[in-house]
Scaffold this motif. Structure first.
Motif, PDB file in Angstrom:
ATOM      1  N   SER A 125      -0.041  -9.831  -4.304  1.00 26.13           N
ATOM      2  CA  SER A 125       0.349 -10.527  -3.075  1.00 26.13           C
ATOM      3  C   SER A 125      -0.790 -11.417  -2.589  1.00 26.13           C
ATOM      4  O   SER A 125      -1.939 -11.271  -3.004  1.00 26.13           O
ATOM      5  N   GLU A 126      -0.444 -12.336  -1.674  1.00 21.47           N
ATOM      6  CA  GLU A 126      -1.462 -13.253  -1.157  1.00 21.47           C
ATOM      7  C   GLU A 126      -2.546 -12.483  -0.427  1.00 21.47           C
ATOM      8  O   GLU A 126      -3.731 -12.765  -0.561  1.00 21.47           O
ATOM      9  N   LEU A 127      -2.095 -11.495   0.351  1.00 25.04           N
ATOM     10  CA  LEU A 127      -3.050 -10.705   1.119  1.00 25.04           C
ATOM     11  C   LEU A 127      -4.056 -10.022   0.187  1.00 25.04           C
ATOM     12  O   LEU A 127      -5.264 -10.049   0.428  1.00 25.04           O
ATOM     13  N   MET A 128      -3.522  -9.424  -0.914  1.00 27.01           N
ATOM     14  CA  MET A 128      -4.409  -8.741  -1.862  1.00 27.01           C
ATOM     15  C   MET A 128      -5.391  -9.731  -2.476  1.00 27.01           C
ATOM     16  O   MET A 128      -6.575  -9.446  -2.625  1.00 27.01           O
ATOM     17  N   ASP A 129      -4.887 -10.900  -2.852  1.00 27.75           N
ATOM     18  CA  ASP A 129      -5.760 -11.887  -3.498  1.00 27.75           C
ATOM     19  C   ASP A 129      -6.890 -12.322  -2.588  1.00 27.75           C
ATOM     20  O   ASP A 129      -7.970 -12.668  -3.043  1.00 27.75           O
ATOM     21  N   GLY A 130      -6.627 -12.288  -1.275  1.00 28.03           N
ATOM     22  CA  GLY A 130      -7.635 -12.753  -0.338  1.00 28.03           C
ATOM     23  C   GLY A 130      -8.724 -11.727  -0.058  1.00 28.03           C
ATOM     24  O   GLY A 130      -9.743 -12.051   0.537  1.00 28.03           O
ATOM     25  N   LEU A 131      -8.515 -10.482  -0.480  1.00 30.00           N
ATOM     26  CA  LEU A 131      -9.494  -9.436  -0.172  1.00 30.00           C
ATOM     27  C   LEU A 131     -10.780  -9.601  -0.976  1.00 30.00           C
ATOM     28  O   LEU A 131     -10.772 -10.237  -2.032  1.00 30.00           O
ATOM     29  N   ASP A 132     -11.883  -9.030  -0.471  1.00 30.50           N
ATOM     30  CA  ASP A 132     -13.089  -9.066  -1.287  1.00 30.50           C
ATOM     31  C   ASP A 132     -13.002  -7.985  -2.366  1.00 30.50           C
ATOM     32  O   ASP A 132     -12.104  -7.152  -2.361  1.00 30.50           O
ATOM     33  N   ARG A 133     -13.957  -7.994  -3.290  1.00 31.93           N
ATOM     34  CA  ARG A 133     -13.819  -7.174  -4.501  1.00 31.93           C
ATOM     35  C   ARG A 133     -13.629  -5.695  -4.219  1.00 31.93           C
ATOM     36  O   ARG A 133     -12.759  -5.053  -4.799  1.00 31.93           O
ATOM     37  N   GLY A 134     -14.440  -5.152  -3.320  1.00 37.57           N
ATOM     38  CA  GLY A 134     -14.386  -3.719  -3.065  1.00 37.57           C
ATOM     39  C   GLY A 134     -13.032  -3.278  -2.535  1.00 37.57           C
ATOM     40  O   GLY A 134     -12.431  -2.321  -3.019  1.00 37.57           O
ATOM     41  N   HIS A 135     -12.525  -4.039  -1.536  1.00 40.86           N
ATOM     42  CA  HIS A 135     -11.215  -3.691  -0.986  1.00 40.86           C
ATOM     43  C   HIS A 135     -10.123  -3.835  -2.035  1.00 40.86           C
ATOM     44  O   HIS A 135      -9.238  -2.994  -2.155  1.00 40.86           O
ATOM     45  N   LEU A 136     -10.221  -4.929  -2.775  1.00 35.36           N
ATOM     46  CA  LEU A 136      -9.226  -5.177  -3.815  1.00 35.36           C
ATOM     47  C   LEU A 136      -9.189  -4.015  -4.802  1.00 35.36           C
ATOM     48  O   LEU A 136      -8.120  -3.505  -5.139  1.00 35.36           O
ATOM     49  N   LEU A 137     -10.363  -3.573  -5.234  1.00 30.58           N
ATOM     50  CA  LEU A 137     -10.414  -2.479  -6.206  1.00 30.58           C
ATOM     51  C   LEU A 137      -9.860  -1.204  -5.599  1.00 30.58           C
ATOM     52  O   LEU A 137      -9.139  -0.451  -6.253  1.00 30.58           O
ATOM     53  N   PHE A 138     -10.193  -0.954  -4.322  1.00 30.64           N
ATOM     54  CA  PHE A 138      -9.700   0.266  -3.700  1.00 30.64           C
ATOM     55  C   PHE A 138      -8.176   0.290  -3.698  1.00 30.64           C
ATOM     56  O   PHE A 138      -7.559   1.277  -4.100  1.00 30.64           O
ATOM     57  N   PHE A 139      -7.567  -0.822  -3.262  1.00 31.57           N
ATOM     58  CA  PHE A 139      -6.103  -0.803  -3.184  1.00 31.57           C
ATOM     59  C   PHE A 139      -5.464  -0.848  -4.565  1.00 31.57           C
ATOM     60  O   PHE A 139      -4.413  -0.242  -4.780  1.00 31.57           O
ATOM     61  N   SER A 140      -6.097  -1.527  -5.502  1.00 31.57           N
ATOM     62  CA  SER A 140      -5.583  -1.488  -6.874  1.00 31.57           C
ATOM     63  C   SER A 140      -5.565  -0.055  -7.384  1.00 31.57           C
ATOM     64  O   SER A 140      -4.573   0.410  -7.943  1.00 31.57           O
ATOM     65  N   LEU A 141      -6.684   0.638  -7.156  1.00 32.31           N
ATOM     66  CA  LEU A 141      -6.762   2.027  -7.607  1.00 32.31           C
ATOM     67  C   LEU A 141      -5.747   2.880  -6.881  1.00 32.31           C
ATOM     68  O   LEU A 141      -5.094   3.742  -7.471  1.00 32.31           O
ATOM     69  N   TYR A 142      -5.608   2.635  -5.574  1.00 31.52           N
ATOM     70  CA  TYR A 142      -4.648   3.408  -4.785  1.00 31.52           C
ATOM     71  C   TYR A 142      -3.249   3.271  -5.366  1.00 31.52           C
ATOM     72  O   TYR A 142      -2.577   4.267  -5.627  1.00 31.52           O
ATOM     73  N   PHE A 143      -2.826   2.029  -5.600  1.00 32.18           N
ATOM     74  CA  PHE A 143      -1.464   1.844  -6.124  1.00 32.18           C
ATOM     75  C   PHE A 143      -1.329   2.412  -7.525  1.00 32.18           C
ATOM     76  O   PHE A 143      -0.336   3.054  -7.859  1.00 32.18           O
ATOM     77  N   PHE A 144      -2.327   2.191  -8.350  1.00 31.07           N
ATOM     78  CA  PHE A 144      -2.218   2.634  -9.740  1.00 31.07           C
ATOM     79  C   PHE A 144      -2.222   4.158  -9.840  1.00 31.07           C
ATOM     80  O   PHE A 144      -1.396   4.754 -10.527  1.00 31.07           O
ATOM     81  N   MET A 145      -3.160   4.779  -9.124  1.00 26.13           N
ATOM     82  CA  MET A 145      -3.274   6.242  -9.239  1.00 26.13           C
ATOM     83  C   MET A 145      -2.072   6.946  -8.625  1.00 26.13           C
ATOM     84  O   MET A 145      -1.491   7.840  -9.237  1.00 26.13           O
ATOM     85  N   THR A 146      -1.696   6.547  -7.422  1.00 22.79           N
ATOM     86  CA  THR A 146      -0.548   7.219  -6.804  1.00 22.79           C
ATOM     87  C   THR A 146       0.721   6.892  -7.575  1.00 22.79           C
ATOM     88  O   THR A 146       1.617   7.725  -7.689  1.00 22.79           O
ATOM     89  N   GLY A 147       0.797   5.670  -8.113  1.00 26.43           N
ATOM     90  CA  GLY A 147       1.982   5.308  -8.889  1.00 26.43           C
ATOM     91  C   GLY A 147       2.114   6.180 -10.131  1.00 26.43           C
ATOM     92  O   GLY A 147       3.185   6.726 -10.417  1.00 26.43           O
ATOM     93  N   LEU A 148       1.024   6.325 -10.850  1.00 25.39           N
ATOM     94  CA  LEU A 148       1.065   7.142 -12.072  1.00 25.39           C
ATOM     95  C   LEU A 148       1.363   8.601 -11.722  1.00 25.39           C
ATOM     96  O   LEU A 148       2.120   9.284 -12.420  1.00 25.39           O
ATOM     97  N   HIS A 149       0.792   9.056 -10.596  1.00 23.82           N
ATOM     98  CA  HIS A 149       1.053  10.425 -10.172  1.00 23.82           C
ATOM     99  C   HIS A 149       2.529  10.603  -9.824  1.00 23.82           C
ATOM    100  O   HIS A 149       3.157  11.587 -10.224  1.00 23.82           O
ATOM    101  N   ALA A 150       3.093   9.617  -9.099  1.00 21.73           N
ATOM    102  CA  ALA A 150       4.518   9.704  -8.734  1.00 21.73           C
ATOM    103  C   ALA A 150       5.389   9.732  -9.989  1.00 21.73           C
ATOM    104  O   ALA A 150       6.384  10.457 -10.056  1.00 21.73           O
ATOM    105  N   PHE A 151       4.984   8.989 -10.990  1.00 19.66           N
ATOM    106  CA  PHE A 151       5.716   9.003 -12.255  1.00 19.66           C
ATOM    107  C   PHE A 151       5.716  10.416 -12.850  1.00 19.66           C
ATOM    108  O   PHE A 151       6.744  10.904 -13.341  1.00 19.66           O
ATOM    109  N   HIS A 152       4.572  11.080 -12.747  1.00 19.17           N
ATOM    110  CA  HIS A 152       4.502  12.456 -13.261  1.00 19.17           C
ATOM    111  C   HIS A 152       5.376  13.395 -12.440  1.00 19.17           C
ATOM    112  O   HIS A 152       5.927  14.352 -12.972  1.00 19.17           O
ATOM    113  N   ILE A 153       5.451  13.138 -11.124  1.00 19.54           N
ATOM    114  CA  ILE A 153       6.336  13.954 -10.285  1.00 19.54           C
ATOM    115  C   ILE A 153       7.768  13.832 -10.792  1.00 19.54           C
ATOM    116  O   ILE A 153       8.489  14.832 -10.941  1.00 19.54           O
TER     117      ILE A 153
END
Lengths: 205, 99, 536
Positions: A125-153
């Protein structure tokens, strides 16, 4: 029935099946382990940004989900005890409760992700693209990790639904319960991963 | 181990009460983590939170997953896998720490 | 059989009548021996695809500049060559083919622990392989990132990287399930009386391998998924433009791919360990040392991945640390070589094709291993990193090691697998041709690599031409030898003369069975020996 089929049916090794499930759990642990490694590396580098990023997550929803998963972990363990003690009705109730808790978890996840998407915060998203590196990585990790976990659920829910049907038709009984035992082991794994995800994502604010 | 289906013969399972007690304990630790992180000990906070997560996973593995009642082999395997993983993480972090 | 009354009449597993006949009896089989053969046909097919791709590269290198292909085509060719050879040939090679066939037999079992899962792994293998091959023909063009898929190039190039990584993911999953199956098999399917230290050494090496497959492969799995997510959803983990760190990709990649080298070489060492005592008619020297060195290689092998990254910008402290660990992992490999050679000492050596290949293996492995130490030390590595020297080194290990061990194993066990014998004279000639061709092909690359010839370049300065032509000639000699070898093997398996039960005078359990074995392997309970190699 041909000999060939009989050859493979006669072999039954519950301890072997259970060992196999444990080995599969090891594989899963290392799979998530790769992600936790990525998390540790980036958190070391962007300590402050991760701290700020986690402020955006709701501790309440995270805590409710933690409790739901812990509770479901207990109920599935009880279901196994119930099957071993030939209490079919209790076993069915307990598996049902586990599935219910899993649904609660997914519903909460849906609310949480939905709110993020609503605010325009999602990968690409535009908002994500505008974030600085640290925030971007945090939210990328958040979506990826919780997403993969939800898949396991979801996978776990399918597995436990199969167990539910088989308990009902007495295919899982107090003599043959290794499938339920393995299903329960898998479910505990899902819980275990969440035990670490919760503090790492929600509680570092 | 001599009888392949040894555990299929004795099956009283884990006591319901014990499972309930473990759940209460896990809940307690969950609230403890939340409280501790809100108090904020600075850099120590995450360490403590992870330590508590470690304790929680011990209870899940030992009681819910019945590792306490499994053979020595499985116990050694579980511990080895965790040690291997921790080694891999630490060695990777050597690179990032000194960069 | 199932009712346990009377003696079972012998029917070989190849002629056994199941529910289905013809091709379906193979595609639905749960017999580890048939699955092994299916793996072998897959592996051999893809091997020859890889060989042809390799030869086109050698033709391209006959002259500087463009010979038969453009730079971009060359990038595609070496990537595809790498993906096929690594993921589809070498990793499943010995463990899925000979492991499947002989692991249960060598430990006195009827099958692997999970026959259905075994068949499922094979289907995953085929699915992944087909995907990998198809990715070459996609509109976007074949992936050109090299088999290592290094980010950020792999996350930004327009070629069909997603499909190739998906293929690698599926192939990895197949490898995990095979490993899982083998570990449980070793723990649960051993014949009564067969303790861990009564097992032959091939099962030992497979056991160590299986642990690597189980614990290292998921790391590459998740890394490839992250790479795919990066390309599809712009979740940036590795691309600096998206906030990521490309060196972290290299860490994760090599956390798997270095141990994967041991997935390739450990079963090869195991097969060699079976062959040497048989053709020397002598007890293996240092049984326990060989068995435990397999586990040691597997364990330490997990911690040395950083030696692939000395020039990537890793910190100084990490570099010397990885270098130290790399030198440690050389020790157990050297223990094995030492023990093989001591086993031959004063043995009555019989120069049959399997033993010729085993000797070639030891020779090539020593060259590959010692040049590996050169690469493991930081100072020299910086000089030759990403040059033809590295190419020569890992071909000596992977092809000269694992490939020649595969040839040794197939010449050793083919009589047991098919019940027929190949022409030994032709096999010997082919072995010599292969050995000569191999060295002519790869040895010059050490030299020009030292002089600065980079790897993965379709072009080169004119002064390297003599060595390149020399190397290409070796490639064609080797290809000729390979065709001769396979032709001889196929002819032997189809119409060779009947093989006796124990053509080489081996002492392990597979030679107590009829050739080919029956469906259940052991119609009578096997006799377990204290030491599996009890030659007088």
């Amino acid at each position: 029935m041909s000999e060939h089929i009989a050859h493979h049916d006669e072999h039954r090794d519950d301890a072997g099946s259970k060992l196999g499930m444990w080995l599969f759990i090891f594989t899963e642990l290392l799979l998530f382990g790769g992600l936790f490694l990525v998390y540790s590396v980036y958190r070391l580098q962007y300590h402050q940004n991760f701290h700020e990023g986690s402020l955006e997550l709701s501790v309440t929803i995270g805590a409710i989900n933690t409790i739901a998963l812990l509770f479901s972990s207990m109920t599935i363990a009880m279901a196994l005890t119930a099957v071993q003690r030939q209490n079919k009705k209790l076993a069915l109730i307990m598996i049902g409760l586990t599935l219910l808790m899993a649904a609660v978890f997914l519903f909460n996840k849906y609310i949480e992700w939905g709110a993020k998407f609503h605010h325009g915060l999602y990968p690409g998203s535009e908002l994500m693209d505008g974030l600085d590196r640290g925030h971007l990585l945090f939210f990328s990790l958040y979506f990826f990790m919780t997403g993969l976990h939800a898949f396991h659920i979801i996978v776990g829910m399918i597995l436990l639904t199969v167990c539910f049907v088989k308990v009902k038709s007495n295919k899982i009984n107090n003599d043959r319960f290794v499938l339920l035992e393995n299903g329960a082991l898998y479910w505990h794994l899902v819980d275990l991963i969440w035990i670490f995800l919760f503090p790492l994502l929600y509680l570092i604010s | 181990m001599s009888n392949k289906n040894a555990h299929a013969v004795e099956h009283s399972g884990t006591d319901y009460m014990l499972l309930g007690k473990i759940l209460v304990l896990l809940m307690f630790f969950t609230f403890a983590t939340i409280t501790i992180t809100e108090l904020d000990f600075g850099t120590l906070t995450l360490t403590v939170a992870l330590l508590i997560a470690g304790v929680k996973s011990y209870f899940v593995i030992a009681y819910f997953m019945h590792l306490k009642h499994e053979g020595l082999l499985l116990k050694i395997l579980v511990i080895s896998v965790f040690i291997l993983y921790i080694l891999i993480v630490l060695i990777t972090l050597i690179d990032y720490y000194y960069r | 059989m199932s009712n346990g009354v009377g003696k079972v009449e012998y029917v070989s597993y190849l002629e056994h009548k199941g529910k289905y006949t013809g091709i379906m009896s193979w595609l639905t089989t749960m017999d580890h021996k048939r699955i092994s053969l299916m793996y072998m046909y897959g592996v051999m097919t893809f091997f020859f695809v890889g060989v042809v791709l390799g030869l086109t590269m050698k033709v391209e290198h006959l002259t500087p500049g463009e010979t038969i292909m453009k730079a971009q085509t060359y990038n595609g060719v070496f990537t595809v060559h790498g993906i096929i050879m690594i993921f589809m040939v070498v990793i499943p090679g010995l463990s899925a083919v000979f492991g499947n066939f002989f692991l249960p037999i060598l430990i006195g079992g009827k099958d692997v622990s999970f026959p259905k899962l075994n068949l499922f792994s094979w289907y995953l293998y085929i699915t992944g392989s087909i995907l990998a091959v198809v990715s070459q023909f996609m509109k976007a063009g074949p992936p050109d990132s090299g088999w290592t898929f290094y980010a950020p190039y792999s996350s930004s190039t327009g070629t069909s990287v997603i499909m190739a990584t998906t293929a690698a993911f599926i192939l990895g999953f197949s490898s995990i399930l095979t490993g899982l199956n083998f570990i449980v098999t070793v723990h649960r399917m051993r014949a009564p009386g067969m303790k861990f230290f009564n097992m032959p050494l091939f099962p030992w090496s497979l056991y160590a391998t299986a642990w690597i497959q189980l614990l290292a492969t998921p790391v590459i799995g998740i890394t490839l998924v992250m790479l795919i997510a990066e390309r599809l959803f712009k979740i940036g983990f590795f691309d600096p433009a998206l906030g990521g760190d490309p060196i972290l990709f290299q860490h994760l990649f090599w956390i798997y791919s270095h141990p994967a080298v041991y997935v390739m070489i450990l079963p090869a060492m195991g097969a060699i360990t079976e062959i040497i005592p048989t053709f020397c008619q002598k007890k293996i020297y240092g049984y326990k040392a060989i068995a435990l060195s397999s586990l040691a290689i597997a364990g330490v092998g997990f911690l040395v991945w950083g030696h692939h990254m000395y020039t990537s910008g890793m910190s100084e402290n990490a570099r010397w640390f990885f270098s130290l660990l790399t030198f440690i992992v050389a020790v157990p490999s050297a223990i094995k070589v030492f023990n093989w050679i001591l086993t031959m000492y004063k043995g009555s050596i019989d120069l049959k094709p399997p033993f010729l290949y085993a000797l070639s293996f030891i020779f090539l492995f020593i060259i590959g291993g010692t040049t590996g130490l050169l690469l493991g030390s930081v100072a020299t590595n910086v000089q030759v990193h990403d040059t033809a020297f590295v190419v020569a080194h890992f071909h000596y290990i992977i092809f000269g090691g694992m490939g020649f061990a595969f040839f040794a194993a197939i010449h050793y066990w083919l009589p047991k697998m098919y019940g027929r014998m190949y022409n030994i004279k032709i096999a010997n000639i082919a072995a010599v041709i292969n050995f000569i061709g191999f060295n002519i092909l790869y040895f010059p690359q050490f030299v020009i690599g030292m002089q600065g010839m980079p790897r993965r370049y379709y072009d080169y300065p004119a002064e390297f031409q003599p060595a390149q032509i020399f190397s290409s000639i070796g490639g064609f000699i080797l290809a000729f030898g390979l065709v001769m070898m396979v032709w001889n093997l196929v002819k032997g398996a189809r119409s060779g003369e009947k093989a006796p039960d124990n053509p080489w005078g081996g002492s392990t359990l597979e030679w107590t069975l009829p050739s080919p074995p029956s469906l259940e392997n052991f119609d009578e309970a096997p006799v377990i020996k204290e030491n599996p190699y009890d030659y007088k």
